[in-house]
Design an enzyme around this catalytic site. Structure first.
Site, PDB file in Angstrom:
ATOM      1  N   GLU A  34     -18.121  60.460  10.853  1.00  0.00           N
ATOM      2  CA  GLU A  34     -16.907  60.461  11.671  1.00  0.00           C
ATOM      3  C   GLU A  34     -17.134  61.242  12.973  1.00  0.00           C
ATOM      4  O   GLU A  34     -16.356  62.107  13.352  1.00  0.00           O
ATOM      5  CB  GLU A  34     -15.703  61.002  10.893  1.00  0.00           C
ATOM      6  CG  GLU A  34     -14.412  60.315  11.287  1.00  0.00           C
ATOM      7  CD  GLU A  34     -13.208  60.670  10.441  1.00  0.00           C
ATOM      8  OE1 GLU A  34     -12.108  60.298  10.876  1.00  0.00           O
ATOM      9  OE2 GLU A  34     -13.348  61.296   9.371  1.00  0.00           O
ATOM     10  N   TYR A 109     -20.599  56.904   6.371  1.00  0.00           N
ATOM     11  CA  TYR A 109     -19.169  57.229   6.388  1.00  0.00           C
ATOM     12  C   TYR A 109     -18.474  56.033   5.740  1.00  0.00           C
ATOM     13  O   TYR A 109     -18.213  55.019   6.377  1.00  0.00           O
ATOM     14  CB  TYR A 109     -18.676  57.468   7.811  1.00  0.00           C
ATOM     15  CG  TYR A 109     -17.185  57.657   7.911  1.00  0.00           C
ATOM     16  CD1 TYR A 109     -16.500  58.431   6.978  1.00  0.00           C
ATOM     17  CD2 TYR A 109     -16.447  57.063   8.932  1.00  0.00           C
ATOM     18  CE1 TYR A 109     -15.128  58.598   7.057  1.00  0.00           C
ATOM     19  CE2 TYR A 109     -15.076  57.235   9.024  1.00  0.00           C
ATOM     20  CZ  TYR A 109     -14.426  58.002   8.085  1.00  0.00           C
ATOM     21  OH  TYR A 109     -13.060  58.168   8.157  1.00  0.00           O
ATOM     22  N   ASP A 151     -19.717  61.018   3.442  1.00  0.00           N
ATOM     23  CA  ASP A 151     -18.330  60.981   2.985  1.00  0.00           C
ATOM     24  C   ASP A 151     -18.163  59.645   2.285  1.00  0.00           C
ATOM     25  O   ASP A 151     -17.976  58.615   2.922  1.00  0.00           O
ATOM     26  CB  ASP A 151     -17.393  61.107   4.186  1.00  0.00           C
ATOM     27  CG  ASP A 151     -15.929  60.970   3.807  1.00  0.00           C
ATOM     28  OD1 ASP A 151     -15.630  60.784   2.611  1.00  0.00           O
ATOM     29  OD2 ASP A 151     -15.076  61.037   4.715  1.00  0.00           O
ATOM     30  N   ASN A 153     -15.860  58.869   0.018  1.00  0.00           N
ATOM     31  CA  ASN A 153     -14.449  58.540  -0.194  1.00  0.00           C
ATOM     32  C   ASN A 153     -14.129  58.071  -1.612  1.00  0.00           C
ATOM     33  O   ASN A 153     -13.218  57.280  -1.828  1.00  0.00           O
ATOM     34  CB  ASN A 153     -13.975  57.526   0.850  1.00  0.00           C
ATOM     35  CG  ASN A 153     -13.353  58.217   2.056  1.00  0.00           C
ATOM     36  OD1 ASN A 153     -12.506  59.097   1.903  1.00  0.00           O
ATOM     37  ND2 ASN A 153     -13.757  57.828   3.250  1.00  0.00           N
ATOM     38  N   ASP A 258     -11.458  68.594   8.404  1.00  0.00           N
ATOM     39  CA  ASP A 258     -10.762  68.662   7.111  1.00  0.00           C
ATOM     40  C   ASP A 258     -11.742  68.585   5.940  1.00  0.00           C
ATOM     41  O   ASP A 258     -11.338  68.715   4.784  1.00  0.00           O
ATOM     42  CB  ASP A 258      -9.678  67.581   6.995  1.00  0.00           C
ATOM     43  CG  ASP A 258     -10.155  66.192   7.377  1.00  0.00           C
ATOM     44  OD1 ASP A 258     -11.268  66.057   7.922  1.00  0.00           O
ATOM     45  OD2 ASP A 258      -9.404  65.226   7.152  1.00  0.00           O
TER      46      ASP A 258
END
Length: 268
Positions: A34, A109, A151, A153, A258
């Site tokens: 990101e 990502y 990441d 997810n 985050d």
């Protein structure tokens, strides 16, 4: 060799966090997700001065990935082989020399998916995982050193869910993404191919360490989050994994992403 994966949530907004990671961990390889920066605008000079070869694959405002390597890679690939011009810039791979032989590093990502009933985002997540599975099965061998990081997810197990039992049940009931049965199946297929979740291997019972914390509900303050940032290693690496961790100190900096950086060290 030390590998760090970090969803930086905007590279140009958070150079201080990248600098802190380099200073603290001195990684051999850093995978960023990101980055949110078009290739033409990538701050190459600023990043390269940290002491790395820098490779990136990005687009304006969304997505984007980068690989920072101490050693010069044998090769670098941006995107999946069948990606067209319209493909979201979400994956970058490199062959990195090591005493163990070349390590295939895949930094991704992965799509978030939103919810099961989303007409575009959920199928896109399924397709991305399928593309990765196809790539592993056609291009790589699990008895070679392979590391997938990023990441992803998906929280692989219920130990990786720290948002409270009521929220967990509500997310499942409403089809919200991160630990749906379908998603767990996609993750399971990767592991069955021959990958090991390095953090879980080292911490089989840990249930209070997470890598993503919601800004709005101030999840980091209460350690309410999800472990969705992973380093998955094939057997030749996994059996040499000396240490893994999630860096809460970097997450607690001013103006943070985050996500917290995740890392693993291998004896090679």
């Amino acid at each position: 060799m030390k590998f760090v994966s970090f969803n930086i949530n905007g590279l140009r907004a958070r150079p201080h966090q990248l600098e802190a990671i380099v200073e603290k961990h001195q990684p051999d390889v850093i995978g960023l997700q990101e980055t949110k920066v078009h290739d033409e605008m990538f701050p190459l000079e600023e990043v390269a001065k940290l002491g790395y070869n820098v490779f990136y694959h990005g687009q304006k405002g969304h997505y984007g990935v980068a690989l920072l390597t101490k050693a010069t890679p044998i090769s670098v690939r941006r995107g999946f082989p069948d990606d067209g011009e319209e493909a979201q810039r979400r994956i970058i791979m490199a062959e990195i020399p090591s005493p163990l032989g070349n390590i295939t590093v895949i930094n991704g990502y992965f799509p978030q998916g939103e919810s099961r009933d989303h007409p575009l985002k959920f199928p896109a997540k399924a397709q991305f995982y399928q593309n990765l599975q196809n790539y592993l099965e056609t291009e790589l061998k699990c008895d070679n050193p392979v590391l997938i990081m990023g990441d992803m997810n998906i929280s692989p197990t219920d130990l990786d869910i720290g948002i409270g039992e009521e929220n967990r049940k509500r997310w499942l009931r409403t089809g919200k993404c991160s630990f749906l049965p379908e998603e767990r199946e996609w993750m399971s297929r990767l592991l069955k191919w021959g990958l090991v979740d390095t953090f879980r291997q080292a911490n089989p019972q840990t249930m209070d360490k997470f890598s993503w914390f919601d800004y709005r509900s101030k999840g980091f303050v209460d350690n309410r989050g999800l472990r969705i940032d992973l380093l998955l290693a094939s057997a030749p690496l996994a059996e040499r994994c000396a240490e893994t961790g999630i860096d809460y100190d970097i997450r607690s900096m001013e103006k943070p992403s985050d996500h917290a950086p995740v890392w693993a060290t291998f004896r090679v």
